[in-house]
Enzyme design. Sequence first.
Site, PDB file in Angstrom:
ATOM      1  N   LEU A  10     -17.449  15.654   6.110  1.00 42.62           N
ATOM      2  CA  LEU A  10     -17.027  15.740   7.513  1.00 42.62           C
ATOM      3  C   LEU A  10     -16.838  14.361   8.142  1.00 42.62           C
ATOM      4  O   LEU A  10     -17.128  14.152   9.316  1.00 42.62           O
ATOM      5  CB  LEU A  10     -18.022  16.576   8.321  1.00 42.62           C
ATOM      6  CG  LEU A  10     -18.078  18.048   7.911  1.00 42.62           C
ATOM      7  CD1 LEU A  10     -19.087  18.804   8.750  1.00 42.62           C
ATOM      8  CD2 LEU A  10     -16.697  18.699   8.042  1.00 42.62           C
ATOM      9  N   MET A  13     -11.341  12.149   8.160  1.00 46.29           N
ATOM     10  CA  MET A  13     -10.239  12.837   7.470  1.00 46.29           C
ATOM     11  C   MET A  13     -10.582  14.305   7.232  1.00 46.29           C
ATOM     12  O   MET A  13      -9.763  15.195   7.456  1.00 46.29           O
ATOM     13  CB  MET A  13      -9.934  12.159   6.119  1.00 46.29           C
ATOM     14  CG  MET A  13      -9.286  10.809   6.222  1.00 46.29           C
ATOM     15  SD  MET A  13      -7.609  10.872   6.865  1.00 46.29           S
ATOM     16  CE  MET A  13      -6.683  11.496   5.467  1.00 46.29           C
ATOM     17  N   SER A 128      -1.943  11.682   2.501  1.00 44.92           N
ATOM     18  CA  SER A 128      -1.619  10.451   3.230  1.00 44.92           C
ATOM     19  C   SER A 128      -1.289  10.736   4.685  1.00 44.92           C
ATOM     20  O   SER A 128      -0.775  11.803   5.016  1.00 44.92           O
ATOM     21  CB  SER A 128      -0.431   9.745   2.583  1.00 44.92           C
ATOM     22  OG  SER A 128      -0.094   8.601   3.351  1.00 44.92           O
ATOM     23  N   GLY A 129      -1.569   9.754   5.511  1.00 47.47           N
ATOM     24  CA  GLY A 129      -1.193   9.864   6.916  1.00 47.47           C
ATOM     25  C   GLY A 129      -2.304   9.453   7.862  1.00 47.47           C
ATOM     26  O   GLY A 129      -2.146   9.543   9.075  1.00 47.47           O
ATOM     27  N   GLY A 130      -3.423   9.032   7.283  1.00 52.13           N
ATOM     28  CA  GLY A 130      -4.528   8.595   8.127  1.00 52.13           C
ATOM     29  C   GLY A 130      -5.061   9.744   8.967  1.00 52.13           C
ATOM     30  O   GLY A 130      -4.763  10.918   8.708  1.00 52.13           O
ATOM     31  N   LYS A 183       0.311   9.439  -5.473  1.00 52.99           N
ATOM     32  CA  LYS A 183      -0.326   8.890  -4.267  1.00 52.99           C
ATOM     33  C   LYS A 183      -0.634   7.407  -4.475  1.00 52.99           C
ATOM     34  O   LYS A 183      -0.490   6.595  -3.554  1.00 52.99           O
ATOM     35  CB  LYS A 183      -1.609   9.672  -3.934  1.00 52.99           C
ATOM     36  CG  LYS A 183      -2.416   9.063  -2.771  1.00 52.99           C
ATOM     37  CD  LYS A 183      -1.628   9.091  -1.476  1.00 52.99           C
ATOM     38  CE  LYS A 183      -2.227   8.573  -0.214  1.00 52.99           C
ATOM     39  NZ  LYS A 183      -3.329   7.749  -0.083  1.00 52.99           N
ATOM     40  N   HIS A 186       2.490   5.583  -3.974  1.00 49.89           N
ATOM     41  CA  HIS A 186       2.725   5.568  -2.521  1.00 49.89           C
ATOM     42  C   HIS A 186       1.959   4.408  -1.887  1.00 49.89           C
ATOM     43  O   HIS A 186       2.491   3.641  -1.094  1.00 49.89           O
ATOM     44  CB  HIS A 186       2.279   6.901  -1.895  1.00 49.89           C
ATOM     45  CG  HIS A 186       2.101   6.848  -0.412  1.00 49.89           C
ATOM     46  ND1 HIS A 186       0.982   6.279   0.180  1.00 49.89           N
ATOM     47  CD2 HIS A 186       2.895   7.245   0.606  1.00 49.89           C
ATOM     48  CE1 HIS A 186       1.104   6.318   1.498  1.00 49.89           C
ATOM     49  NE2 HIS A 186       2.258   6.915   1.783  1.00 49.89           N
ATOM     50  N   ASN A 187       0.697   4.279  -2.253  1.00 50.71           N
ATOM     51  CA  ASN A 187      -0.120   3.215  -1.658  1.00 50.71           C
ATOM     52  C   ASN A 187       0.376   1.831  -2.083  1.00 50.71           C
ATOM     53  O   ASN A 187       0.376   0.904  -1.280  1.00 50.71           O
ATOM     54  CB  ASN A 187      -1.590   3.394  -2.038  1.00 50.71           C
ATOM     55  CG  ASN A 187      -2.272   4.423  -1.159  1.00 50.71           C
ATOM     56  OD1 ASN A 187      -1.636   5.350  -0.682  1.00 50.71           O
ATOM     57  ND2 ASN A 187      -3.555   4.269  -0.950  1.00 50.71           N
ATOM     58  N   GLU A 190       3.180   1.131  -0.011  1.00 44.71           N
ATOM     59  CA  GLU A 190       2.635   0.837   1.323  1.00 44.71           C
ATOM     60  C   GLU A 190       2.226  -0.651   1.394  1.00 44.71           C
ATOM     61  O   GLU A 190       2.558  -1.351   2.354  1.00 44.71           O
ATOM     62  CB  GLU A 190       1.438   1.766   1.554  1.00 44.71           C
ATOM     63  CG  GLU A 190       0.593   1.501   2.775  1.00 44.71           C
ATOM     64  CD  GLU A 190      -0.649   2.434   2.788  1.00 44.71           C
ATOM     65  OE1 GLU A 190      -0.491   3.657   2.637  1.00 44.71           O
ATOM     66  OE2 GLU A 190      -1.780   1.917   2.924  1.00 44.71           O
ATOM     67  N   LYS A 260      -8.751  -1.587  -0.724  1.00 47.02           N
ATOM     68  CA  LYS A 260      -9.715  -0.660  -1.325  1.00 47.02           C
ATOM     69  C   LYS A 260      -9.371  -0.335  -2.779  1.00 47.02           C
ATOM     70  O   LYS A 260     -10.044   0.476  -3.388  1.00 47.02           O
ATOM     71  CB  LYS A 260      -9.768   0.627  -0.498  1.00 47.02           C
ATOM     72  CG  LYS A 260     -10.269   0.405   0.921  1.00 47.02           C
ATOM     73  CD  LYS A 260     -10.937   1.640   1.490  1.00 47.02           C
ATOM     74  CE  LYS A 260     -11.382   1.436   2.918  1.00 47.02           C
ATOM     75  NZ  LYS A 260     -10.280   1.661   3.886  1.00 47.02           N
ATOM     76  N   ARG A 287      -2.690 -10.472  -0.607  1.00 43.64           N
ATOM     77  CA  ARG A 287      -3.965 -10.126   0.046  1.00 43.64           C
ATOM     78  C   ARG A 287      -5.086 -10.970  -0.553  1.00 43.64           C
ATOM     79  O   ARG A 287      -5.982 -11.423   0.163  1.00 43.64           O
ATOM     80  CB  ARG A 287      -4.284  -8.630  -0.123  1.00 43.64           C
ATOM     81  CG  ARG A 287      -3.355  -7.729   0.650  1.00 43.64           C
ATOM     82  CD  ARG A 287      -3.917  -6.310   0.741  1.00 43.64           C
ATOM     83  NE  ARG A 287      -2.941  -5.395   1.294  1.00 43.64           N
ATOM     84  CZ  ARG A 287      -3.214  -4.171   1.735  1.00 43.64           C
ATOM     85  NH1 ARG A 287      -4.450  -3.701   1.678  1.00 43.64           N
ATOM     86  NH2 ARG A 287      -2.275  -3.396   2.223  1.00 43.64           N
ATOM     87  N   HIS A 451       7.063 -15.261 -35.368  1.00 44.96           N
ATOM     88  CA  HIS A 451       7.069 -13.922 -34.773  1.00 44.96           C
ATOM     89  C   HIS A 451       8.412 -13.209 -34.903  1.00 44.96           C
ATOM     90  O   HIS A 451       8.553 -12.079 -34.447  1.00 44.96           O
ATOM     91  CB  HIS A 451       6.659 -14.006 -33.299  1.00 44.96           C
ATOM     92  CG  HIS A 451       5.244 -14.442 -33.115  1.00 44.96           C
ATOM     93  ND1 HIS A 451       4.172 -13.697 -33.546  1.00 44.96           N
ATOM     94  CD2 HIS A 451       4.715 -15.579 -32.592  1.00 44.96           C
ATOM     95  CE1 HIS A 451       3.044 -14.333 -33.273  1.00 44.96           C
ATOM     96  NE2 HIS A 451       3.347 -15.489 -32.698  1.00 44.96           N
TER      97      HIS A 451
END
Length: 482
Positions: A10, A13, A128-130, A183, A186-187, A190, A260, A287, A451
Amino acid sequence: MKGDIGVIGLAVMGQNLILNMNDKGFKVVAFNRTTSKVDEFLNGAAKGTNIIGAHSLQELVDKLEKPRKIMLMVRAGSVVDEFIAQLVPYLEEGDIIIDGGNSNYPDTNRRCEELAAKGLRFIGAGVSGGEEGARHGPSIMPGGHFSSWEHVKPIFQAISAKTPDGEPCCDWVGDNGAGHFVKMVHNGIEYGDMQLICEAYQFMKDGLGMSYDEMHEAFKAWKKTELNSYLIDISTDILAFKDTDGTPLVEKILDTAGQKGTGKWTGINALDMGIPLTLISESVFARCVSSFKEQRVAASKLFTHTAEKISGDRAEWLEALRLSLLASKIISYTQGFMLMHEASKTFNWNLNYGNTALLWREGCIIRSVFLGNIRDAYINNPQLTWLAEDEYFRNILQNALPSWRKVVAKSVEAAIPMPCMTAAITFLDGYTSARLPANLLQAQRDYFGAHTYERTDKPRGEFFHTNWTGRGGDTASSTYQV
Ligand code: 6PG
């Protein structure tokens, strides 16, 4: 009457998803490890709704219709495994556990396998969408055990965002970890979009010497163009937002970016799969560089460079910058879709790229008009290798190219770091070169390590070794690709 779905967790999100499900007429049973939060929720945000509380997992399970559908909205990682382990003894064959967190897809692959062995079904759903999205319509990317889809589809599609044509931004993505993989990409995208916007901001501020009000106006104008997107919207607002003393708040925010991990995972997967995901990887590294605040401050004293102001017509530069951002975005999405293509082949996911663009069209953080164009491109040609095979995107890239080169070159002259816009144009130049200097590279590899190389005057697949110095032998090392 029993509950349609249970939600564990709880935090913001979880609460918002539950309220969203309740709005759409579903009966939700809510549980939280710290059970006092259940009562707080029932007496607070959930007061006067049909939401039911549970104070133990047994109670949660007992209050659900079969097959039970239980969604975990908890922190990704070991917490998900812990909850699954605690839940399993209470569940019956065919029950469905859904993980709605930002889990790493190999974990989802593993959980699918482990739960299938116990006769249970699992869905790893990217959401997604916060908080706003969760409350009023997120983008949802579910994957896992397909037989569970028909049971959660009515709930998920009802609560998800809708495109302007009313299509739900939620559809089945594929087996096992496919939803969480999509996802993750997607991030990654983002991260790229955010860094591109930051580069444009620095070019405006340090290069063109624009004030916050001027930058706000410029961004506001961009909202009316192909750049129209949620991230441009919020950046426009942020530029105008004043602190209590009336000065721009963003100027007072420490310039060290957090992360994260989902951008990093995208980059790691790209390296593993051999996909040149240069823009997103640069955005992760940007970052990292930003986080070296103390080192940067020290280095800036050792190695001074002042960003030189850019002269010339401001309106012209702004248009060139807008085109550079748009073109770089096309390259970023091209690279992201290349990664999904490779993963789809590797894991037999049979991903539908037009559909993926549709899932991201509304609700999620990267939502934009642009994604509608990507969807159209994949509908016209589901086999697109890269976006510029589509006429709409090819025209934008071609039209942007002269301005884009000017902006990137100027940023180097003016000492404004623009790693993502630079990575994008470098990728385009490399990807559209029929001949690259890798011939010399192959010669180097053969020179020092035997090689071997292929020749332009012989069929592909035949490998040669040269005794370059007369001192080495004629024995070649084995040829294999990683
Ligand atoms: C979303 C966001 C969400 C989260 C990011 C933040 O789609 O709603 O991507 O999942 O805000 O994970 O990521 P960082 O903390 O790594 O920037």
